[in-house]
Write an enzyme that holds these catalytic residues in place. Structure first.
Site, PDB file in Angstrom:
ATOM      1  CB  CYS A   2      -0.925   0.083   1.192  1.00  0.00           C
ATOM      2  SG  CYS A   2      -2.122  -1.220   1.309  1.00  0.00           S
ATOM      3  NE  ARG A  27       4.821   1.709   0.320  1.00  0.00           N
ATOM      4  CZ  ARG A  27       5.451   2.026   1.448  1.00  0.00           C
ATOM      5  NH1 ARG A  27       6.628   2.577   1.398  1.00  0.00           N
ATOM      6  NH2 ARG A  27       4.890   1.801   2.603  1.00  0.00           N
ATOM      7  CD1 TRP A  75       0.154  -6.275  -2.329  1.00  0.00           C
ATOM      8  CD2 TRP A  75      -0.413  -6.876  -0.263  1.00  0.00           C
ATOM      9  NE1 TRP A  75       0.604  -7.547  -2.121  1.00  0.00           N
ATOM     10  CE2 TRP A  75       0.269  -7.944  -0.867  1.00  0.00           C
ATOM     11  CE3 TRP A  75      -0.877  -7.034   1.049  1.00  0.00           C
ATOM     12  CZ2 TRP A  75       0.507  -9.152  -0.213  1.00  0.00           C
ATOM     13  CZ3 TRP A  75      -0.639  -8.232   1.693  1.00  0.00           C
ATOM     14  CH2 TRP A  75       0.046  -9.277   1.061  1.00  0.00           C
ATOM     15  CG  ASN A  99      -0.522   2.650   3.410  1.00  0.00           C
ATOM     16  OD1 ASN A  99      -1.389   2.626   2.553  1.00  0.00           O
ATOM     17  ND2 ASN A  99       0.691   3.121   3.211  1.00  0.00           N
ATOM     18  N   GLY A 100      -2.233  -0.290   6.346  1.00  0.00           N
ATOM     19  CA  GLY A 100      -2.229  -1.016   7.618  1.00  0.00           C
ATOM     20  C   GLY A 100      -3.475  -1.882   7.737  1.00  0.00           C
ATOM     21  CD  GLU A 464      17.359 -14.114  -1.297  1.00  0.00           C
ATOM     22  OE1 GLU A 464      16.501 -14.551  -0.501  1.00  0.00           O
ATOM     23  OE2 GLU A 464      17.161 -13.114  -2.004  1.00  0.00           O
ATOM     24  CE  LYS A 468      15.348 -12.582  -4.464  1.00  0.00           C
ATOM     25  NZ  LYS A 468      15.129 -11.637  -3.519  1.00  0.00           N
ATOM     26  CD  GLU A 471      11.320 -12.800  -4.234  1.00  0.00           C
ATOM     27  OE1 GLU A 471      10.415 -12.365  -3.524  1.00  0.00           O
ATOM     28  OE2 GLU A 471      12.524 -12.627  -3.976  1.00  0.00           O
ATOM     29  CG  HIS A 487      16.471 -38.545   4.251  1.00  0.00           C
ATOM     30  ND1 HIS A 487      16.602 -39.802   4.795  1.00  0.00           N
ATOM     31  CD2 HIS A 487      17.716 -38.013   4.240  1.00  0.00           C
ATOM     32  CE1 HIS A 487      17.871 -40.002   5.117  1.00  0.00           C
ATOM     33  NE2 HIS A 487      18.566 -38.938   4.793  1.00  0.00           N
ATOM     34  CE  LYS A 582      12.229  -3.372  -1.922  1.00  0.00           C
ATOM     35  NZ  LYS A 582      13.066  -4.508  -2.329  1.00  0.00           N
TER      36      LYS A 582
END
Ligand code: F6R
Length: 587
Positions: A2, A27, A75, A99-100, A464, A468, A471, A487, A582
């Site tokens: 947002c 973001r 968002w 936002n929030g 990572e 990466k 995503e 396993h 973001k």
């Protein structure tokens, strides 16, 4: 996650608001909207999808003549991405963007429904709007003050009232700043939104109420607060792609430069770093890539000192039982400094009287301000949603901390320090091998599953690499400790399944190679990243051999560029992957 922009000045705010939203696109969002106001009218335009579709709608409307407006990228949290759920919301006298998350929105909504308030969306924001409207009897500051005492959760609001020509802002656990221009004032989620207009700004602290009329007045519980005016050091061009096709690529290519900038003060004087050996236990707490950087830190510290280190995902750490019975340091890692779970974890440690150290990029962010000590990485603005250069610097900072702790423990000598000076040059060389990454990408981009394997530090790095790739390319990918694959998960490996193996730890190299043999025998396409020549597989990327402390820094860029090239071949929206934000300012 947002974004908010607000404007009060002398111009028609449309252009500023749309540009501000574009600057906040990084973001993450799924819908957007703007509201304009003059003495007679309020005009709200909202749209689902890209800001370009909002822009098209706005350009097709007959806009009211005005000099005040607010805008938002949403968002989705409460309710699907739709025009009804997009902000701004309006209830009675009040129009706002938020936002929030308002955690007690359902209870408040029930009460408001009994009072015959009509809701047009599924959002918690509309409930907050209705609450402020309920308390509004002509005094906006009083209404906002009463409302924030009732609202639970996190918020940054930019608000206007139908019968007032002032703009208001208030925040808690979600960032918001005021920017000062020539006869105009801006409100924004971060400086990137307004940097082409001004570099002068003030941070809004929790529950301060900002009233923007002919001048700006800030109050906290009715008392006037004098705000410090800060000067942003980022430049307007740091938001440009500088000729690169994507921000992700530009930011990866900046790694040598930002490494140099970040490491230099510590190469010159290692005493500037805290000594971890003063503690008996280290907890590293972070989310996502920052947590994976923490995994590398843990491995380096544990392998080179006698310290105990745990790494925890912040969303778990904040709620789990944590026993602080030793002298403990909690290290918080966060690029944005605004990740809700990491903030909560930091506050938990502080409440228990535990020392905190933040590794953070954004100066002035909540984590930077509230943590006991800070180490700033100098990544500059990171616009691509998927982190690259900031993660690299988090790893670099942890490598230095581990090295300093090892020196204090007398377990290494100081010759290693000379090596750190050549890291930026080594990284530049690795980045130059674009054709190698493209060739690997071409051989794997059509697959549905990709595995990464490694042991110890190589496993930490591979986590990572896998995140990466998944995503930005939307290919399912998993990282495994090389010895663990057999396993269970090896049942997914068949003809052509790509397995990317990281093999830099000399003590365990032969073991990992045996695991590569196991997947090769099942038809896997074997891609090796190693600091030695390992032949007999499909691809080898040979990276320079470095000391253990700095070895990950030359592997990370290879993984980032493979992910980038794969995503590009698949035609993905590389800088704004779907569903991602973001700065994750909600739980
Ligand atoms: C992945 C990514 C995220 C962030 C995570 C923490 O590319 O960017 O996993 O690392 O959301 O964010 P910060 O570092 O801002 O706390």
């Amino acid at each position: 996650m947002c974004g908010i922009v607000g404007y009060k000045g002398k111009q028609q705010p449309k252009d500023f608001l749309l540009e501000g939203l574009k600057n906040l696109e990084y973001r993450g969002y799924d819908s957007s909207g703007i509201a304009l106001k003059n003495d007679d009218e309020i005009q709200i335009i909202r749209s689902v999808g890209k800001i370009s579709s909002l822009e098209e709608k706005v350009n097709n409307e007959n806009l009211i003549n005005c000099s005040m407006g607010i805008a938002h990228t949403r968002w989705a949290t409460h309710g699907i991405p739709s025009e009804e759920n997009a902000h701004p919301h309006r209830v009675g006298n009040v129009t706002l963007v938020h936002n929030g998350i308002i955690e007690n929105a359902s209870e408040l909504k029930e009460e408001l429904l009994k009072e015959n308030v009509v809701f047009n969306s599924e959002t918690d924001t509309e409930v907050a709007c209705a609450i402020i409207n309920k308390y509004y009897e002509g005094n906006a500051v009083e209404a906002i003050n009463r409302a924030i005492k009732v609202l639970k959760g996190s918020y940054a609001f930019c608000i206007f009232f139908e019968d007032s020509d002032k703009l208001y802002a208030v925040r808690k656990d979600s960032p918001l700043i005021i920017g000062y221009g020539e006869e105009e004032v801006y409100v924004a989620s971060d400086i990137a939104a307004i940097i082409s207009y001004t570099n002068k700004y003030s941070l809004i602290e929790e529950n301060e109420i900002v009233e923007i009329g002919d001048r700006v007045t800030v109050t906290l519980d009715g008392n006037v607060v004098n705000k410090e005016v800060l000067t942003a050091t980022i430049s307007a061009d740091s938001k440009d792609k500088c000729g690169y096709e994507h921000y992700m690529l530009k930011e990866i290519m900046e790694e040598p430069l930002v490494l140099e900038k970040t490491l230099k003060p510590y190469i010159d004087n290692l005493d500037k770093l805290p000594d971890l050996t003063e503690y008996e236990e280290i907890h590293i707490v972070a989310c996502g890539s920052a947590m994976y950087a923490g995994m590398i830190g843990k491995t380096l510290i544990e392998e080179n000192t006698n310290l105990r280190v745990t790494v925890e995902v912040a969303s778990e750490y904040r709620y789990k039982k944590v026993i602080y019975d030793r002298k403990t340091l909690v290290i918080l890692i966060s690029q944005s400094g605004e990740t809700a779970d990491t903030i909560a974890a930091m506050r938990k440690a502080k409440m228990a009287g535990i020392e905190t150290l933040a590794i953070v990029n954004v100066v002035g962010s909540t984590i930077a301000r509230e943590s006991g000590n800070q180490l700033f990485i100098e990544a500059g603005p990171e616009i691509a949603v998927a982190t690259t250069k900031a993660y690299m610097l988090q790893v670099a900072m942890l490598s230095l901390l581990a090295y300093k702790a090892a020196l204090s423990s007398g377990l290494v000598n100081d010759s290693v320090m000379n090596e750190i000076k050549i890291v930026p040059r080594m990284v530049r060389e690795i980045l130059d091998r674009r054709d190698d990454y493209l060739e690997i990408a071409k051989s794997i981009y059509e697959r549905d599953d990709i595995f990464f394997i490694g042991r110890k530090i190589d496993y930490a790095v591979s986590m990572e690499g896998s995140l990466k790739l998944k995503e930005v390319s939307y290919i399912h990918s998993e990282a495994y400790q090389a010895g663990e694959l057999k396993h269970g998960t090896i049942s997914l490996v068949d003809d052509g399944t790509p397995v990317i193996s990281i093999i830099t730890d000399k003590d365990i190299k032969e073991k990992t190679i045996s695991n590569v043999q196991e997947v090769k025998a099942r038809g896997a396409k074997c891609i090796i990243i190693s600091n030695e020549e390992i032949t007999g597989y499909d691809h080898l990327i040979q990276v320079p051999k470095m000391s253990d402390f700095f070895q990950p820094l030359v592997v990370v860029p290879c993984l980032q560029l493979i992910a980038y090239e794969v995503a590009k071949l698949r035609g993905c929206d590389i800088d704004k992957p779907k569903n991602l934000a973001k700065s994750v300012t909600v739980e």
